[in-house]
Every structure is written in C-alpha cells, then in structure tokens.
Scaffold this active site. Sequence first.
Site, PDB file in Angstrom:
ATOM      1  N   SER A  88       1.000  -1.093  -0.016  1.00 30.82           N
ATOM      2  CA  SER A  88       0.047   0.232   0.035  1.00 30.82           C
ATOM      3  C   SER A  88       0.955   1.183   0.287  1.00 30.82           C
ATOM      4  O   SER A  88       1.566   1.594   0.455  1.00 30.82           O
ATOM      5  CB  SER A  88      -1.053   0.442   1.478  1.00 30.82           C
ATOM      6  OG  SER A  88      -1.461   1.774   2.058  1.00 30.82           O
ATOM      7  N   TYR A 139      -2.120  -0.452  10.312  1.00 33.12           N
ATOM      8  CA  TYR A 139      -2.689  -1.140   8.939  1.00 33.12           C
ATOM      9  C   TYR A 139      -0.687  -0.408   8.551  1.00 33.12           C
ATOM     10  O   TYR A 139      -0.218  -1.271   7.151  1.00 33.12           O
ATOM     11  CB  TYR A 139      -3.338  -0.749   8.961  1.00 33.12           C
ATOM     12  CG  TYR A 139      -3.043  -0.929   6.982  1.00 33.12           C
ATOM     13  CD1 TYR A 139      -3.803  -1.886   6.894  1.00 33.12           C
ATOM     14  CD2 TYR A 139      -3.470   0.167   5.799  1.00 33.12           C
ATOM     15  CE1 TYR A 139      -3.880  -2.214   5.387  1.00 33.12           C
ATOM     16  CE2 TYR A 139      -3.827   0.264   4.898  1.00 33.12           C
ATOM     17  CZ  TYR A 139      -3.790  -1.188   4.058  1.00 33.12           C
ATOM     18  OH  TYR A 139      -3.840  -1.346   2.941  1.00 33.12           O
TER      19      TYR A 139
HETATM   20  P1  NDP Z   1     -11.100  -6.608   0.188  1.00 34.25           P
HETATM   21  O1  NDP Z   1     -11.333  -6.560   1.572  1.00 34.25           O
HETATM   22  O2  NDP Z   1     -12.097  -6.208  -0.808  1.00 34.25           O
HETATM   23  O3  NDP Z   1     -10.450  -8.696  -0.306  1.00 34.25           O
HETATM   24  C1  NDP Z   1      -9.810  -8.586   0.539  1.00 34.25           C
HETATM   25  C2  NDP Z   1      -9.747 -10.133  -0.632  1.00 34.25           C
HETATM   26  O4  NDP Z   1      -8.445 -10.439   0.576  1.00 34.25           O
HETATM   27  C3  NDP Z   1     -10.560 -10.527  -0.586  1.00 34.25           C
HETATM   28  O5  NDP Z   1     -10.058 -11.361  -1.288  1.00 34.25           O
HETATM   29  C4  NDP Z   1     -10.536 -11.628   1.074  1.00 34.25           C
HETATM   30  O6  NDP Z   1     -10.656 -13.201   0.996  1.00 34.25           O
HETATM   31  C5  NDP Z   1      -8.546 -11.718   1.324  1.00 34.25           C
HETATM   32  N1  NDP Z   1      -8.516 -12.332   2.332  1.00 34.25           N
HETATM   33  C6  NDP Z   1      -9.324 -11.397   3.901  1.00 34.25           C
HETATM   34  N2  NDP Z   1      -8.189 -12.054   4.783  1.00 34.25           N
HETATM   35  C7  NDP Z   1      -7.581 -13.172   4.403  1.00 34.25           C
HETATM   36  C8  NDP Z   1      -7.364 -14.589   4.769  1.00 34.25           C
HETATM   37  N3  NDP Z   1      -7.218 -14.049   6.123  1.00 34.25           N
HETATM   38  N4  NDP Z   1      -6.918 -15.489   4.346  1.00 34.25           N
HETATM   39  C9  NDP Z   1      -7.196 -15.410   2.900  1.00 34.25           C
HETATM   40  N5  NDP Z   1      -7.723 -14.948   1.996  1.00 34.25           N
HETATM   41  C10 NDP Z   1      -8.172 -13.798   2.796  1.00 34.25           C
HETATM   42  O7  NDP Z   1     -10.221  -5.543  -0.223  1.00 34.25           O
HETATM   43  P2  NDP Z   1      -9.160  -5.038  -1.336  1.00 34.25           P
HETATM   44  O8  NDP Z   1      -9.097  -5.754  -2.706  1.00 34.25           O
HETATM   45  O9  NDP Z   1      -9.419  -3.461  -1.159  1.00 34.25           O
HETATM   46  O10 NDP Z   1      -7.755  -5.135  -0.850  1.00 34.25           O
HETATM   47  C11 NDP Z   1      -6.181  -6.166  -1.650  1.00 34.25           C
HETATM   48  C12 NDP Z   1      -5.004  -5.671  -0.698  1.00 34.25           C
HETATM   49  O11 NDP Z   1      -4.917  -4.394  -1.316  1.00 34.25           O
HETATM   50  C13 NDP Z   1      -4.933  -5.642   0.490  1.00 34.25           C
HETATM   51  O12 NDP Z   1      -3.584  -6.195   0.685  1.00 34.25           O
HETATM   52  C14 NDP Z   1      -4.746  -4.550   1.270  1.00 34.25           C
HETATM   53  O13 NDP Z   1      -4.161  -3.740   1.579  1.00 34.25           O
HETATM   54  C15 NDP Z   1      -4.188  -3.469  -0.265  1.00 34.25           C
HETATM   55  N6  NDP Z   1      -4.825  -2.515  -0.440  1.00 34.25           N
HETATM   56  C16 NDP Z   1      -6.201  -1.644  -1.230  1.00 34.25           C
HETATM   57  C17 NDP Z   1      -6.362  -0.818  -1.363  1.00 34.25           C
HETATM   58  C18 NDP Z   1      -7.656  -0.120  -0.799  1.00 34.25           C
HETATM   59  O14 NDP Z   1      -7.911   1.147  -0.851  1.00 34.25           O
HETATM   60  N7  NDP Z   1      -8.981  -0.912  -1.481  1.00 34.25           N
HETATM   61  C19 NDP Z   1      -5.339   0.408  -1.054  1.00 34.25           C
HETATM   62  C20 NDP Z   1      -3.821   0.122  -0.675  1.00 34.25           C
HETATM   63  C21 NDP Z   1      -4.126  -1.739  -0.960  1.00 34.25           C
HETATM   64  P3  NDP Z   1     -12.130 -13.041   2.215  1.00 34.25           P
HETATM   65  O15 NDP Z   1     -12.987 -12.287   1.713  1.00 34.25           O
HETATM   66  O16 NDP Z   1     -12.301 -14.840   1.031  1.00 34.25           O
HETATM   67  O17 NDP Z   1     -11.723 -13.271   3.175  1.00 34.25           O
END
Ligand code: NDP
Length: 236
Positions: free
Chosen positions: A131, A145
């Site tokens: 991020s 975070y």
């Molecule tokens: P979402 O919350 O929309 O999606 C998160 C994803 O991660 C889901 O597919 C979820 O799967 C999976 N996940 C979370 N915890 C686990 C776990 N314990 N085991 C396996 N899978 C897991 O988040 P984003 O798409 O927004 O974020 C994706 C990445 O991008 C993250 O690393 C986030 O920190 C990073 N990011 C996002 C930003 C944003 O503005 N959106 C900005 C900067 C970075 P499930 O629901 O099945 O658990």
Amino acid sequence: MDFVDKRVLVVGGSRGIGAAIVALFADSGARVSFTYSGSREAAQNLAAKTGATAVQTDAADRDAMMATVREAGPLDIMIFNAGVLVAGDPLTLDPDAVDHLIDVNVRAPYHASVEAARAMKEGGRIIVIGSVNGDRMPFPGLAAYALSKSALQGMARGLARDFGPRGITINIVQPGPTDTDMNPADGELAEQMHSVMAIKRHGTAQDVAHLTAYLAGPHASGITGAMHTIDGGFGA
Ligand code: NDP
C-alpha cells in the site's frame, strides 16, 4: 498479455483487487488458482466465471497456507494479495485484532513468498500487494496497517537478494485508494482521502491488476526488490 499455461496462484483472490488479478490472468491464458477465507460464494462465482480454481485457506494459518502454496506449485507466478485493515485509536484497539492483521499482512506474505520460491524455476515472479501507506500515512488510526505495509518493503528488498541469483524477482505493488469492499469510492472517508490526492478519485482494481501483470510479464525480468506505487498521487 500472454500468460498461456503459466501456473499462477493468487493468495486472497475472492474479492476486490485479488479478484481482478484472478480474472486478468485467467483471461490471459494462465492456469490460475486462488485462495479465499470467508467469501465462499464470491469465490465460487469467480471460479465459475473465470475457470480458475478456488481453494479455501486462511492465510493466517501458516501451515495450511504453506501447504496450499506447495500444492499449487511449482508456480511461475505467485501474487500475494490478501490483506486486512484495522482502524481506530491504538490506545483502545483490540490487540488480538492487531496481531491478526500482522499475521495476514506480514507473516503470511513472508512465508508464502519463501514457500513459492522453493520450487520456482528461473524466471519465477513473486508480487505482493502492499500500500502507499507503507510510504505515507497522513491520517490517524491506521498505524498497525501502515506498519504492516512498510514491513513488506524490507521483505522485498531482502528476498530480492536471496532469490535474484536464481532469476526470481519479488516486487511490491502499492495501491492508493482503490474502489473495493475495503475502501468504497462512496465511503464516508473518501472525500478526506481525495483531499490529499493529485488525481481526486479512487483507482480501480483492474488498473492495479494490470500493473501486477506487467511485473509478471516478459519485460519485467530486471525489476526486483522495488516498490511500484499506483495511488493517484496520494503520496506525491
Ligand atoms: P477487500 O477487503 O475488498 O478483499 C480482501 C481480499 O483478501 C478478499 O479476497 C479476502 O478473502 C482476502 N483475505 C482477507 N483475509 C484473508 C485471509 N485470512 N486468508 C485468505 N484471504 C484473505 O480488499 P482489497 O481488494 O481492497 O485489498 C486487497 C489488497 O490491497 C490488500 O492487501 C489491501 O491491504 C491492499 N490495498 C487496498 C487498497 C484499497 O484502497 N482498496 C489500498 C492499498 C492497498 P475472503 O473475503 O474470502 O476472506
């Protein structure tokens, strides 16, 4: 983009940025598998739509996750996307929630990267979604975070040295505000985020997926140990 027959694993691919990455690589001919933890229905729908294989594995469960990485391999490309956000006053935040964040956002990408590299051949690619908050944190309440995303930077620099001699690269993609469930473009904090951005809107998961694909592609073999920010100028 041509990833025909490449073996790709996306850790945390059921929703948001991860789902966009799964769809892009599957569209480009790769053999994609992805993990999820809680979103079974979203994972099944994505698998049906893209032909990718969904595997339920909690990234916070180190042994289970490492077994999933091994079973999906030997991989050409591993993309670690899973991440959680815990926000609030550090004086009152639940310490277990903070430790879970560190498990998913730091311990898991380290162990997944090492396990993926173990069986990777020359040309292997590891990409971890960090991020811009690894570089900049303009708001209170997000220290845990931010620490987790800064930790990925040191990890990538170190593992680049470890795996470089084998022709394996590792890079961090650092999105800024991106429209997903975690950070909806119409969420109550959106305006505050846009106020520090040069381009005052959320980015899209698809744009982040395309940057990831570039780093996994044939023109990126010399890029490693580096951070690639896609943030609308959030950190400018
Ligand atoms: P979402 O919350 O929309 O999606 C998160 C994803 O991660 C889901 O597919 C979820 O799967 C999976 N996940 C979370 N915890 C686990 C776990 N314990 N085991 C396996 N899978 C897991 O988040 P984003 O798409 O927004 O974020 C994706 C990445 O991008 C993250 O690393 C986030 O920190 C990073 N990011 C996002 C930003 C944003 O503005 N959106 C900005 C900067 C970075 P499930 O629901 O099945 O658990």
